[in-house]
Scaffold this motif. Structure first.
Motif, PDB file in Angstrom:
ATOM      1  N   PRO A  27      10.212  13.779  28.038  1.00 10.43           N
ATOM      2  CA  PRO A  27      10.107  13.044  29.298  1.00 10.43           C
ATOM      3  C   PRO A  27       8.676  12.894  29.807  1.00 10.43           C
ATOM      4  O   PRO A  27       7.820  13.750  29.585  1.00 10.43           O
ATOM      5  N   VAL A  28       8.438  11.781  30.493  1.00 11.71           N
ATOM      6  CA  VAL A  28       7.211  11.565  31.249  1.00 11.71           C
ATOM      7  C   VAL A  28       7.594  10.943  32.591  1.00 11.71           C
ATOM      8  O   VAL A  28       8.617  10.261  32.696  1.00 11.71           O
ATOM      9  N   VAL A  29       6.785  11.208  33.610  1.00 15.38           N
ATOM     10  CA  VAL A  29       7.052  10.661  34.941  1.00 15.38           C
ATOM     11  C   VAL A  29       6.554   9.217  34.998  1.00 15.38           C
ATOM     12  O   VAL A  29       5.448   8.917  34.561  1.00 15.38           O
ATOM     13  N   TYR A  30       7.385   8.321  35.536  1.00 15.49           N
ATOM     14  CA  TYR A  30       6.933   6.945  35.697  1.00 15.49           C
ATOM     15  C   TYR A  30       5.977   6.849  36.886  1.00 15.49           C
ATOM     16  O   TYR A  30       5.859   7.776  37.687  1.00 15.49           O
ATOM     17  N   GLY A  31       5.284   5.729  37.002  1.00 19.98           N
ATOM     18  CA  GLY A  31       4.351   5.551  38.099  1.00 19.98           C
ATOM     19  C   GLY A  31       2.951   5.993  37.728  1.00 19.98           C
ATOM     20  O   GLY A  31       2.523   5.920  36.568  1.00 19.98           O
ATOM     21  N   SER A  51      12.221  10.221  36.801  1.00 23.39           N
ATOM     22  CA  SER A  51      11.709  11.109  37.833  1.00 23.39           C
ATOM     23  C   SER A  51      11.751  12.542  37.316  1.00 23.39           C
ATOM     24  O   SER A  51      12.537  12.878  36.420  1.00 23.39           O
ATOM     25  N   GLU A  52      10.903  13.394  37.890  1.00 24.95           N
ATOM     26  CA  GLU A  52      10.762  14.745  37.373  1.00 24.95           C
ATOM     27  C   GLU A  52      12.078  15.516  37.410  1.00 24.95           C
ATOM     28  O   GLU A  52      12.339  16.350  36.543  1.00 24.95           O
ATOM     29  N   GLY A  53      12.939  15.211  38.381  1.00 31.39           N
ATOM     30  CA  GLY A  53      14.211  15.903  38.485  1.00 31.39           C
ATOM     31  C   GLY A  53      15.157  15.640  37.333  1.00 31.39           C
ATOM     32  O   GLY A  53      16.128  16.373  37.145  1.00 31.39           O
ATOM     33  N   SER A  54      14.882  14.588  36.569  1.00 26.74           N
ATOM     34  CA  SER A  54      15.737  14.243  35.420  1.00 26.74           C
ATOM     35  C   SER A  54      15.141  14.665  34.084  1.00 26.74           C
ATOM     36  O   SER A  54      15.716  14.371  33.034  1.00 26.74           O
ATOM     37  N   HIS A  55      14.025  15.368  34.100  1.00 28.02           N
ATOM     38  CA  HIS A  55      13.356  15.690  32.847  1.00 28.02           C
ATOM     39  C   HIS A  55      14.148  16.662  31.985  1.00 28.02           C
ATOM     40  O   HIS A  55      14.214  16.510  30.758  1.00 28.02           O
ATOM     41  N   ASP A  56      14.750  17.666  32.591  1.00 30.61           N
ATOM     42  CA  ASP A  56      15.563  18.597  31.797  1.00 30.61           C
ATOM     43  C   ASP A  56      16.752  17.869  31.181  1.00 30.61           C
ATOM     44  O   ASP A  56      17.140  18.163  30.026  1.00 30.61           O
ATOM     45  N   TYR A  57      17.320  16.944  31.935  1.00 30.94           N
ATOM     46  CA  TYR A  57      18.430  16.146  31.406  1.00 30.94           C
ATOM     47  C   TYR A  57      17.986  15.340  30.189  1.00 30.94           C
ATOM     48  O   TYR A  57      18.663  15.324  29.155  1.00 30.94           O
ATOM     49  N   LEU A  58      16.820  14.712  30.265  1.00 27.46           N
ATOM     50  CA  LEU A  58      16.330  13.942  29.128  1.00 27.46           C
ATOM     51  C   LEU A  58      16.060  14.831  27.925  1.00 27.46           C
ATOM     52  O   LEU A  58      16.351  14.452  26.787  1.00 27.46           O
ATOM     53  N   ARG A  59      15.525  16.017  28.168  1.00 30.94           N
ATOM     54  CA  ARG A  59      15.311  16.943  27.050  1.00 30.94           C
ATOM     55  C   ARG A  59      16.633  17.297  26.383  1.00 30.94           C
ATOM     56  O   ARG A  59      16.704  17.421  25.152  1.00 30.94           O
ATOM     57  N   SER A  60      17.690  17.434  27.191  1.00 35.08           N
ATOM     58  CA  SER A  60      18.999  17.772  26.617  1.00 35.08           C
ATOM     59  C   SER A  60      19.544  16.651  25.752  1.00 35.08           C
ATOM     60  O   SER A  60      20.376  16.889  24.869  1.00 35.08           O
ATOM     61  N   LEU A  61      19.070  15.420  25.975  1.00 33.42           N
ATOM     62  CA  LEU A  61      19.491  14.274  25.164  1.00 33.42           C
ATOM     63  C   LEU A  61      18.604  14.076  23.943  1.00 33.42           C
ATOM     64  O   LEU A  61      18.902  13.247  23.102  1.00 33.42           O
ATOM     65  N   HIS A 121      11.908   3.051  29.118  1.00 26.56           N
ATOM     66  CA  HIS A 121      11.791   3.059  30.571  1.00 26.56           C
ATOM     67  C   HIS A 121      13.202   3.115  31.175  1.00 26.56           C
ATOM     68  O   HIS A 121      14.100   2.399  30.745  1.00 26.56           O
ATOM     69  N   GLY A 122      13.379   3.941  32.196  1.00 25.13           N
ATOM     70  CA  GLY A 122      14.699   4.107  32.786  1.00 25.13           C
ATOM     71  C   GLY A 122      15.615   4.917  31.898  1.00 25.13           C
ATOM     72  O   GLY A 122      16.808   4.629  31.782  1.00 25.13           O
ATOM     73  N   ALA A 123      15.057   5.964  31.297  1.00 28.32           N
ATOM     74  CA  ALA A 123      15.783   6.686  30.251  1.00 28.32           C
ATOM     75  C   ALA A 123      16.933   7.535  30.758  1.00 28.32           C
ATOM     76  O   ALA A 123      17.825   7.880  29.979  1.00 28.32           O
ATOM     77  N   SER A 124      16.956   7.879  32.044  1.00 27.33           N
ATOM     78  CA  SER A 124      18.023   8.758  32.536  1.00 27.33           C
ATOM     79  C   SER A 124      19.175   7.993  33.179  1.00 27.33           C
ATOM     80  O   SER A 124      20.149   8.600  33.619  1.00 27.33           O
ATOM     81  N   GLY A 125      19.081   6.673  33.254  1.00 31.74           N
ATOM     82  CA  GLY A 125      20.147   5.881  33.856  1.00 31.74           C
ATOM     83  C   GLY A 125      21.340   5.712  32.926  1.00 31.74           C
ATOM     84  O   GLY A 125      21.371   6.265  31.822  1.00 31.74           O
ATOM     85  N   GLY A 126      22.313   4.932  33.376  1.00 30.68           N
ATOM     86  CA  GLY A 126      23.521   4.752  32.584  1.00 30.68           C
ATOM     87  C   GLY A 126      23.255   4.162  31.217  1.00 30.68           C
ATOM     88  O   GLY A 126      23.773   4.647  30.205  1.00 30.68           O
ATOM     89  N   VAL A 127      22.422   3.122  31.140  1.00 32.39           N
ATOM     90  CA  VAL A 127      22.090   2.513  29.856  1.00 32.39           C
ATOM     91  C   VAL A 127      21.075   3.363  29.110  1.00 32.39           C
ATOM     92  O   VAL A 127      21.190   3.602  27.902  1.00 32.39           O
ATOM     93  N   GLY A 128      20.066   3.836  29.827  1.00 31.57           N
ATOM     94  CA  GLY A 128      19.017   4.612  29.195  1.00 31.57           C
ATOM     95  C   GLY A 128      19.511   5.872  28.517  1.00 31.57           C
ATOM     96  O   GLY A 128      19.028   6.247  27.440  1.00 31.57           O
ATOM     97  N   SER A 129      20.494   6.538  29.128  1.00 32.86           N
ATOM     98  CA  SER A 129      21.045   7.761  28.532  1.00 32.86           C
ATOM     99  C   SER A 129      21.630   7.483  27.152  1.00 32.86           C
ATOM    100  O   SER A 129      21.461   8.286  26.216  1.00 32.86           O
ATOM    101  N   PHE A 130      22.334   6.345  27.035  1.00 30.09           N
ATOM    102  CA  PHE A 130      22.861   5.964  25.723  1.00 30.09           C
ATOM    103  C   PHE A 130      21.732   5.540  24.790  1.00 30.09           C
ATOM    104  O   PHE A 130      21.755   5.852  23.591  1.00 30.09           O
TER     105      PHE A 130
END
Length: 307
Positions: A192-196, A178-188, A152-161
């Motif tokens: 990705p899944v949307v929270y909520g 959030s959906e806007g960060s999904h491509d970023y998560l794929r690059s890591l 949870h919170g995978a695209s934040g400062g801690v989550g990215s690491f």
């Protein structure tokens, strides 16, 4: 020396740029000339007074525990380092007073690691607290190859690491963002899944048997759906919600300074195995603006102040 400080608890308007006396090197303390300082949410939570009773602050206080810079003065018993060495540190002291948002910072030698030549000061300053948090959470959870991990919170400062370090351990990672960060998560390397609303069916579609490990870097309501998502015998770890321990029998982690682990993380950055995402950089004179941006809570990656 010049520093960002606050003299009373409260909002961002309490910050001011001030002149302070230079710090001195205690017996096991280095004085570091700050090149860059990483910002973390805990900094403004201390300033707001939310952590009184957990952390003591001596006012006026300078925020910041993440630092990268050059050793300017060594203590009487700090043989690990010499003047001129480039270092990084999660320099958390027992009392919040002399932080990294300053030209000079006293750094306990036990918290400092050598900065590799191939790592910029900006990246080094972004690494300590967030990187150590992610690493220590994964170690506490025992994440290993073959597991499926929900972050949870995978695209934040801690989550990215956390995403990257879990992938380096051979785990499959699903990350909420959030959906806007999904491509970023794929690059890591995460799925990705949307929270909520809709999180449970979307996550269960990816892991029908549930998740071996659920990691909470976001807090709030993140753990509400844990009973529907955790596999039998799974582990829950949080840095923000004590229910991970009290309700789900897992772990609640407060990051600790660890120079050896920090050196390990810096080495991974130098080899390119660990990526540091910089959301923005600000000069010291605009550090209050940098914190205002951080406090919006939508930062992807890390904000760094250059000194």
């Amino acid at each position: 020396m010049k520093a960002l400080e606050y003299s009373e608890f409260g909002g961002n308007d309490r910050f001011r740029i001030a002149q302070r006396e230079d710090p001195h090197a205690g017996p096991d303390v280095l004085v570091v000339r700050v090149v860059a300082a990483g910002l973390n949410p805990v900094d403004y939570k201390v300033r707001e007074g939310y952590l009184r009773g957990i952390l003591d602050a001596q006012l006026p206080a300078v925020p910041g525990w993440d630092v990268a810079g050059i050793v300017e003065q060594t203590g009487l018993d700090t043989p690990e380092f010499a003047v001129g060495d480039a270092v990084l540190a999660y320099a958390r002291a027992d009392v919040v007073q002399h932080g990294s948002l300053a030209e000079l910072m006293p750094v306990p030698v036990r918290t400092a690691a050598r900065k590799p030549e191939g790592v910029s000061f900006t990246d080094a300053a972004a690494l300590p607290l967030a990187g150590l948090t992610a690493l220590q959470v994964l170690e506490r959870a025992g994440v290993h190859a073959g597991q499926t991990v929900l972050i949870h919170g995978a695209s934040g400062g801690v989550g990215s690491f956390g995403v990257q370090l879990a992938r380096l351990r051979g785990a499959r990672v699903v990350g909420t963002a959030s959906e806007g960060s999904h491509d970023y998560l794929r690059s890591l390397g995460a799925e990705p899944v949307v929270y909520g609303d809709g999180l449970v069916p979307a996550a269960r579609a990816l892991a029908p048997q549930g998740f071996d490990v659920i990691v909470d870097f976001a807090g709030g309501s993140s753990l509400d759906n844990t009973p529907e998502l955790l596999a039998d015998g799974g582990v829950v770890v949080s840095i923000a919600d004590p229910r991970a321990r009290t309700e789900f029998g897992g772990h609640y982690v407060w990051v600790r300074p660890d120079a050896d682990q920090l050196a390990e993380l810096a080495a991974l950055v130098e080899t390119g195995e660990l990526r540091v995402e910089i959301a923005g950089t600000y000069p010291l004179d605009d550090a209050a603006t940098a914190y205002a941006e951080l406090e919006k809570g939508h930062t992807r990656g890390k904000i760094v102040v250059t000194v």
